[in-house]
Write a protein that holds these residues in place. Structure first.
Motif, PDB file in Angstrom:
ATOM      1  N   GLY A  36       0.801  -1.217   0.000  1.00 18.51           N
ATOM      2  CA  GLY A  36       0.000   0.000   0.000  1.00 18.51           C
ATOM      3  C   GLY A  36       0.838   1.272   0.000  1.00 18.51           C
ATOM      4  N   TYR A  37       2.081   1.195  -0.448  1.00 19.64           N
ATOM      5  CA  TYR A  37       2.969   2.359  -0.476  1.00 19.64           C
ATOM      6  C   TYR A  37       2.942   2.973  -1.869  1.00 19.64           C
ATOM      7  N   ASN A  38       2.789   4.270  -1.917  1.00 24.28           N
ATOM      8  CA  ASN A  38       2.772   4.976  -3.195  1.00 24.28           C
ATOM      9  C   ASN A  38       4.195   5.409  -3.561  1.00 24.28           C
ATOM     10  N   ILE A  39       4.628   5.078  -4.752  1.00 26.01           N
ATOM     11  CA  ILE A  39       5.945   5.497  -5.238  1.00 26.01           C
ATOM     12  C   ILE A  39       5.806   6.900  -5.811  1.00 26.01           C
ATOM     13  N   GLU A  40       6.553   7.844  -5.248  1.00 27.11           N
ATOM     14  CA  GLU A  40       6.529   9.231  -5.724  1.00 27.11           C
ATOM     15  C   GLU A  40       7.355   9.374  -7.000  1.00 27.11           C
ATOM     16  N   SER A  41       8.472   8.650  -7.077  1.00 27.11           N
ATOM     17  CA  SER A  41       9.377   8.735  -8.220  1.00 27.11           C
ATOM     18  C   SER A  41      10.130   7.419  -8.333  1.00 27.11           C
ATOM     19  N   ILE A  42      10.358   6.991  -9.568  1.00 24.93           N
ATOM     20  CA  ILE A  42      11.152   5.787  -9.788  1.00 24.93           C
ATOM     21  C   ILE A  42      11.989   5.998 -11.049  1.00 24.93           C
ATOM     22  N   ALA A  43      13.256   5.693 -10.947  1.00 26.59           N
ATOM     23  CA  ALA A  43      14.168   5.817 -12.090  1.00 26.59           C
ATOM     24  C   ALA A  43      15.048   4.580 -12.111  1.00 26.59           C
ATOM     25  N   THR A  44      15.339   4.101 -13.301  1.00 24.88           N
ATOM     26  CA  THR A  44      16.146   2.904 -13.418  1.00 24.88           C
ATOM     27  C   THR A  44      17.140   3.062 -14.558  1.00 24.88           C
ATOM     28  N   GLY A  45      18.258   2.385 -14.427  1.00 27.73           N
ATOM     29  CA  GLY A  45      19.267   2.433 -15.475  1.00 27.73           C
ATOM     30  C   GLY A  45      20.412   1.494 -15.164  1.00 27.73           C
ATOM     31  N   ALA A  46      21.306   1.387 -16.120  1.00 34.42           N
ATOM     32  CA  ALA A  46      22.459   0.496 -15.972  1.00 34.42           C
ATOM     33  C   ALA A  46      23.369   0.986 -14.850  1.00 34.42           C
ATOM     34  N   SER A  47      24.065   0.055 -14.222  1.00 39.14           N
ATOM     35  CA  SER A  47      25.083   0.396 -13.225  1.00 39.14           C
ATOM     36  C   SER A  47      26.450   0.154 -13.859  1.00 39.14           C
ATOM     37  N   ASN A  48      27.497   0.285 -13.062  1.00 38.86           N
ATOM     38  CA  ASN A  48      28.836   0.034 -13.587  1.00 38.86           C
ATOM     39  C   ASN A  48      29.172  -1.455 -13.648  1.00 38.86           C
ATOM     40  N   GLU A  49      28.302  -2.308 -13.131  1.00 35.22           N
ATOM     41  CA  GLU A  49      28.486  -3.756 -13.158  1.00 35.22           C
ATOM     42  C   GLU A  49      27.653  -4.359 -14.293  1.00 35.22           C
ATOM     43  N   PRO A  50      28.253  -5.155 -15.172  1.00 37.91           N
ATOM     44  CA  PRO A  50      27.466  -5.803 -16.227  1.00 37.91           C
ATOM     45  C   PRO A  50      26.395  -6.712 -15.621  1.00 37.91           C
ATOM     46  N   GLY A  51      25.183  -6.637 -16.168  1.00 32.06           N
ATOM     47  CA  GLY A  51      24.097  -7.491 -15.683  1.00 32.06           C
ATOM     48  C   GLY A  51      23.436  -6.996 -14.410  1.00 32.06           C
ATOM     49  N   VAL A  52      23.798  -5.782 -13.957  1.00 25.80           N
ATOM     50  CA  VAL A  52      23.220  -5.226 -12.731  1.00 25.80           C
ATOM     51  C   VAL A  52      22.593  -3.872 -13.059  1.00 25.80           C
ATOM     52  N   THR A  53      21.355  -3.692 -12.618  1.00 29.35           N
ATOM     53  CA  THR A  53      20.613  -2.451 -12.831  1.00 29.35           C
ATOM     54  C   THR A  53      20.443  -1.742 -11.497  1.00 29.35           C
ATOM     55  N   ARG A  54      20.446  -0.405 -11.553  1.00 26.15           N
ATOM     56  CA  ARG A  54      20.217   0.392 -10.351  1.00 26.15           C
ATOM     57  C   ARG A  54      18.832   1.013 -10.445  1.00 26.15           C
ATOM     58  N   ILE A  55      18.062   0.872  -9.384  1.00 24.42           N
ATOM     59  CA  ILE A  55      16.724   1.459  -9.303  1.00 24.42           C
ATOM     60  C   ILE A  55      16.729   2.449  -8.150  1.00 24.42           C
ATOM     61  N   THR A  56      16.250   3.661  -8.420  1.00 30.21           N
ATOM     62  CA  THR A  56      16.120   4.674  -7.373  1.00 30.21           C
ATOM     63  C   THR A  56      14.641   4.958  -7.191  1.00 30.21           C
ATOM     64  N   ILE A  57      14.161   4.798  -5.958  1.00 31.42           N
ATOM     65  CA  ILE A  57      12.745   4.960  -5.651  1.00 31.42           C
ATOM     66  C   ILE A  57      12.595   6.006  -4.548  1.00 31.42           C
ATOM     67  N   VAL A  58      11.696   6.954  -4.768  1.00 29.88           N
ATOM     68  CA  VAL A  58      11.385   7.953  -3.748  1.00 29.88           C
ATOM     69  C   VAL A  58       9.965   7.677  -3.278  1.00 29.88           C
ATOM     70  N   ILE A  59       9.808   7.520  -1.954  1.00 33.52           N
ATOM     71  CA  ILE A  59       8.478   7.301  -1.384  1.00 33.52           C
ATOM     72  C   ILE A  59       8.300   8.193  -0.170  1.00 33.52           C
ATOM     73  N   LYS A  60       7.046   8.479   0.134  1.00 33.79           N
ATOM     74  CA  LYS A  60       6.727   9.281   1.314  1.00 33.79           C
ATOM     75  C   LYS A  60       6.310   8.326   2.416  1.00 33.79           C
ATOM     76  N   GLY A  61       6.900   8.514   3.580  1.00 36.98           N
ATOM     77  CA  GLY A  61       6.555   7.657   4.702  1.00 36.98           C
ATOM     78  C   GLY A  61       7.295   8.078   5.944  1.00 36.98           C
ATOM     79  N   ASP A  62       7.249   7.216   6.947  1.00 35.93           N
ATOM     80  CA  ASP A  62       7.988   7.488   8.180  1.00 35.93           C
ATOM     81  C   ASP A  62       9.160   6.512   8.281  1.00 35.93           C
ATOM     82  N   GLU A  63       9.970   6.696   9.289  1.00 33.05           N
ATOM     83  CA  GLU A  63      11.193   5.905   9.436  1.00 33.05           C
ATOM     84  C   GLU A  63      10.912   4.409   9.579  1.00 33.05           C
ATOM     85  N   LEU A  64       9.891   4.063  10.329  1.00 28.80           N
ATOM     86  CA  LEU A  64       9.526   2.652  10.525  1.00 28.80           C
ATOM     87  C   LEU A  64       9.119   2.012   9.197  1.00 28.80           C
ATOM     88  N   MET A  65       8.279   2.709   8.440  1.00 29.48           N
ATOM     89  CA  MET A  65       7.823   2.196   7.149  1.00 29.48           C
ATOM     90  C   MET A  65       8.991   1.979   6.203  1.00 29.48           C
TER      91      MET A  65
END
Length: 188
Positions: A36-65
């Motif tokens: 039930g968490y809403n993703i505010e922003s999501i970006a994905t792209g290649a990393s410096n390691e072959p076969g590995v992708t980096r995903i960056t996700i921004v969400i609104k919540g509290d520290e526990l969540m």
């Protein structure tokens, strides 16, 4: 001793390293949806390691969540590393392309001046439209959009946040141990 959590809702940035396999994005986004968490922003792209992708996700919540969702992400088999990035100790940027009406020479000149103030670039010019490209924090992009609004914004494309830690620390410091990953595979 029980740890006190900050219950204030704010934006948190999660950085994930995942195996570059079909369906991994779907697995990650389904996890957020199930919780039930809403993703505010999501970006994905290649990393410096072959076969590995980096995903960056921004969400609104509290520290526990955030702690809970990070732990749940770590349990996904294709996920190699998860790190919660603190705004003070990370660099966070986004790219935006903004198509703006420029009906006359006066408005065209004003748009160009505004773009220069924000260190943005005019990347396409037509008779009555300018396309502005900018790179910066979400606040910078938002401020530029507010100023360009009066001219008539025709279209906006924003990447979502990308982020990396400052200094020597990296996401690879949080990579799962090979035994931990293999244990999960063999149990299933």
């Amino acid at each position: 001793m029980k740890r006190e959590f900050d219950n204030e809702k704010k934006l948190y940035t999660l950085s994930l390293l995942v195996k570059d396999i079909p369906g991994v994005m779907s697995q990650v986004s389904r996890l957020f949806s199930r919780k039930g968490y809403n993703i505010e922003s999501i970006a994905t792209g290649a990393s410096n390691e072959p076969g590995v992708t980096r995903i960056t996700i921004v969400i609104k919540g509290d520290e526990l969540m955030i702690g809970q969702i990070a732990a749940q992400c770590r349990k996904l088999l294709p996920v190699l590393a998860v790190k919660v990035l603190d705004a003070d100790s990370s660099l966070q940027r986004e790219v935006a392309l903004i198509k703006v009406k420029a009906d006359d020479m006066v408005s065209r000149g004003e748009i160009i001046q505004i773009a220069e103030l924000f260190r943005a670039n005019i990347i396409d010019v037509s008779r009555d439209v300018l396309t502005v490209a900018t790179f910066g924090t979400g606040e910078k992009v938002g401020a530029l959009l507010n100023l360009l609004q009066e001219f008539g914004i025709l279209e906006v494309v924003r990447t979502g946040t990308i982020a990396i830690e400052r200094g020597r620390s990296t996401i690879y410091d949080q990579t799962k141990l090979k035994e931990e990953y293999n244990y999960g595979k063999n149990v299933l």
